[in-house]
Design an enzyme around this catalytic site. Sequence first.
Site, PDB file in Angstrom:
ATOM      1  N   VAL A  13       0.763  -1.292   0.014  1.00  0.00           N
ATOM      2  CA  VAL A  13      -0.116  -0.045   0.040  1.00  0.00           C
ATOM      3  C   VAL A  13       0.917   1.155  -0.107  1.00  0.00           C
ATOM      4  O   VAL A  13       1.864   1.212   0.632  1.00  0.00           O
ATOM      5  CB  VAL A  13      -0.927   0.094   1.272  1.00  0.00           C
ATOM      6  CG1 VAL A  13      -1.685   1.291   1.285  1.00  0.00           C
ATOM      7  CG2 VAL A  13      -1.835  -1.298   1.162  1.00  0.00           C
TER       8      VAL A  13
ATOM      9  N   GLU B 246       5.662 -15.450   3.297  1.00  0.00           N
ATOM     10  CA  GLU B 246       6.732 -15.210   4.061  1.00  0.00           C
ATOM     11  C   GLU B 246       6.948 -13.710   4.271  1.00  0.00           C
ATOM     12  O   GLU B 246       6.398 -12.771   3.530  1.00  0.00           O
ATOM     13  CB  GLU B 246       8.124 -15.480   2.995  1.00  0.00           C
ATOM     14  CG  GLU B 246       8.364 -16.925   3.317  1.00  0.00           C
ATOM     15  CD  GLU B 246       8.198 -17.519   1.848  1.00  0.00           C
ATOM     16  OE1 GLU B 246       8.215 -16.684   0.793  1.00  0.00           O
ATOM     17  OE2 GLU B 246       8.051 -18.719   1.983  1.00  0.00           O
TER      18      GLU B 246
ATOM     19  N   ASN C  23       9.003  -6.766  10.217  1.00  0.00           N
ATOM     20  CA  ASN C  23       7.881  -6.277   9.650  1.00  0.00           C
ATOM     21  C   ASN C  23       6.730  -6.361  10.347  1.00  0.00           C
ATOM     22  O   ASN C  23       5.693  -7.066  10.165  1.00  0.00           O
ATOM     23  CB  ASN C  23       7.728  -6.860   8.178  1.00  0.00           C
ATOM     24  CG  ASN C  23       6.813  -5.915   7.407  1.00  0.00           C
ATOM     25  OD1 ASN C  23       6.166  -4.988   7.593  1.00  0.00           O
ATOM     26  ND2 ASN C  23       6.846  -6.044   5.901  1.00  0.00           N
TER      27      ASN C  23
ATOM     28  N   TYR D  79      -1.395 -10.051   8.852  1.00  0.00           N
ATOM     29  CA  TYR D  79      -1.598 -11.302   8.449  1.00  0.00           C
ATOM     30  C   TYR D  79      -2.335 -12.106   9.622  1.00  0.00           C
ATOM     31  O   TYR D  79      -3.109 -13.118   9.589  1.00  0.00           O
ATOM     32  CB  TYR D  79      -0.186 -12.219   8.220  1.00  0.00           C
ATOM     33  CG  TYR D  79       0.268 -11.578   7.079  1.00  0.00           C
ATOM     34  CD1 TYR D  79      -0.329 -10.955   6.009  1.00  0.00           C
ATOM     35  CD2 TYR D  79       1.710 -11.325   6.883  1.00  0.00           C
ATOM     36  CE1 TYR D  79       0.244 -10.433   4.744  1.00  0.00           C
ATOM     37  CE2 TYR D  79       2.455 -10.620   5.679  1.00  0.00           C
ATOM     38  CZ  TYR D  79       1.502 -10.140   4.749  1.00  0.00           C
ATOM     39  OH  TYR D  79       2.007  -9.430   3.750  1.00  0.00           O
TER      40      TYR D  79
HETATM   41  C1  LIG Z   1       1.893  -4.145   5.476  1.00  0.00           C
HETATM   42  C2  LIG Z   1       1.002  -3.319   4.802  1.00  0.00           C
HETATM   43  C3  LIG Z   1       0.476  -4.034   3.226  1.00  0.00           C
HETATM   44  C4  LIG Z   1      -0.489  -3.045   5.590  1.00  0.00           C
HETATM   45  O1  LIG Z   1      -1.440  -2.220   4.695  1.00  0.00           O
HETATM   46  P1  LIG Z   1      -2.242  -1.341   5.411  1.00  0.00           P
HETATM   47  O2  LIG Z   1      -3.270  -0.783   4.494  1.00  0.00           O
HETATM   48  O3  LIG Z   1      -1.564  -0.292   5.960  1.00  0.00           O
HETATM   49  O4  LIG Z   1      -2.997  -2.146   6.807  1.00  0.00           O
HETATM   50  P2  LIG Z   1      -4.518  -2.013   7.232  1.00  0.00           P
HETATM   51  O5  LIG Z   1      -4.750  -0.613   7.098  1.00  0.00           O
HETATM   52  O6  LIG Z   1      -5.320  -2.714   6.240  1.00  0.00           O
HETATM   53  O7  LIG Z   1      -4.316  -2.573   8.485  1.00  0.00           O
HETATM   54  C5  LIG Z   1      -4.540  -3.992   8.599  1.00  0.00           C
HETATM   55  C6  LIG Z   1      -3.989  -4.299  10.039  1.00  0.00           C
HETATM   56  O8  LIG Z   1      -2.631  -4.317   9.944  1.00  0.00           O
HETATM   57  C7  LIG Z   1      -1.880  -4.025  11.066  1.00  0.00           C
HETATM   58  N1  LIG Z   1      -1.147  -2.741  10.954  1.00  0.00           N
HETATM   59  C8  LIG Z   1      -1.374  -1.948   9.816  1.00  0.00           C
HETATM   60  N2  LIG Z   1      -0.473  -0.967   9.872  1.00  0.00           N
HETATM   61  C9  LIG Z   1       0.077  -1.011  11.145  1.00  0.00           C
HETATM   62  C10 LIG Z   1       1.420  -0.340  11.895  1.00  0.00           C
HETATM   63  N3  LIG Z   1       1.867   0.806  11.056  1.00  0.00           N
HETATM   64  N4  LIG Z   1       1.638  -0.894  12.908  1.00  0.00           N
HETATM   65  C11 LIG Z   1       1.105  -1.732  13.597  1.00  0.00           C
HETATM   66  N5  LIG Z   1      -0.017  -2.613  12.941  1.00  0.00           N
HETATM   67  C12 LIG Z   1      -0.253  -2.134  11.790  1.00  0.00           C
HETATM   68  C13 LIG Z   1      -3.056  -3.757  12.363  1.00  0.00           C
HETATM   69  O9  LIG Z   1      -3.268  -4.833  12.819  1.00  0.00           O
HETATM   70  C14 LIG Z   1      -4.334  -3.530  11.129  1.00  0.00           C
HETATM   71  O10 LIG Z   1      -5.523  -3.859  11.857  1.00  0.00           O
HETATM   72  P3  LIG Z   1      -6.350  -2.775  12.607  1.00  0.00           P
HETATM   73  O11 LIG Z   1      -6.422  -1.480  11.990  1.00  0.00           O
HETATM   74  O12 LIG Z   1      -7.642  -3.494  12.907  1.00  0.00           O
HETATM   75  O13 LIG Z   1      -5.578  -2.507  13.976  1.00  0.00           O
HETATM   76  C15 LIG Z   1       1.430  -1.903   4.377  1.00  0.00           C
HETATM   77  O14 LIG Z   1       1.852  -1.547   5.909  1.00  0.00           O
HETATM   78  C16 LIG Z   1       2.757  -1.870   3.460  1.00  0.00           C
HETATM   79  O15 LIG Z   1       2.510  -1.813   2.172  1.00  0.00           O
HETATM   80  N6  LIG Z   1       3.820  -2.066   4.060  1.00  0.00           N
HETATM   81  C17 LIG Z   1       4.959  -1.946   2.975  1.00  0.00           C
HETATM   82  C18 LIG Z   1       5.062  -3.270   2.042  1.00  0.00           C
HETATM   83  C19 LIG Z   1       5.068  -4.637   2.656  1.00  0.00           C
HETATM   84  O16 LIG Z   1       5.966  -4.495   4.131  1.00  0.00           O
HETATM   85  N7  LIG Z   1       4.131  -5.509   2.544  1.00  0.00           N
HETATM   86  C20 LIG Z   1       4.268  -6.883   3.095  1.00  0.00           C
HETATM   87  C21 LIG Z   1       5.250  -7.541   2.602  1.00  0.00           C
HETATM   88  S1  LIG Z   1       5.218  -9.242   3.433  1.00  0.00           S
END
Ligand SMILES: CC(C)(COP(=O)(O)OP(=O)(O)OC[C@H]1O[C@@H](n2cnc3c(N)ncnc32)[C@H](O)[C@@H]1OP(=O)(O)O)[C@@H](O)C(=O)NCCC(=O)NCCS
Length: 152
Positions: free
Chosen positions: A70, A102, A107, A114
Amino acid sequence: MQISLLSFRHLPQVMDIEQRAYPWPWTEGMFVDSLRNGHLCYCISERESLVGYIIVFVAAGECHVLNVCVDPDYQGRGIGRRLLDHALKAAVDMGAEQAFLEVRVSNDPAIKLYESNGFRQVGRRKHYYPAGDVREDALVYRRELAGFGGSK
Ligand SMILES: CC(C)(COP(=O)(O)OP(=O)(O)OC[C@H]1O[C@@H](n2cnc3c(N)ncnc32)[C@H](O)[C@@H]1OP(=O)(O)O)[C@@H](O)C(=O)NCCC(=O)NCCS
């Protein structure tokens, strides 16, 4: 926001997000291979602007989440969760009964996403990811997809 199939025309926006979101981003060639190989590839857009994407490989009753990302400016708004739900439901429609992925041990946001989505850790791959001078371990996660609705 709307989820749609990712296509080659999205690649410039994908690469812009990928390079801002990851310290070790995928190359454009990796996305091209995923599109050519028929992996499940979805993106989510706000008006014309792409804000996230997911790539999932489905085969032999299993799926593997290869990339979910995202735009950093849009994180923490439920977009990652929406993408994951959508892609896993599509994978179920294609016959997947379980999902694997994985993730880097460091992270936390991804691990929380997940685990709250029903994934449980089933293994650890030592020194799996590049991380500067040393390499970083990957945690391997799995979730059953039985009962996970297939209607997107
Ligand atoms: C991981 C990622 C895809 C999550 O997407 P996102 O849209 O930010 O996440 P969401 O808003 O849907 O949140 C879903 C859940 O993730 C967790 N979460 C999301 N961002 C978080 C943060 N900064 N810190 C802690 N938990 C977090 C929470 O549990 C959240 O649930 P909640 O809102 O009910 O508490 C995003 O942070 C990202 O793109 N990161 C960089 C790329 C990456 O690392 N991808 C995964 C590779 S394995």
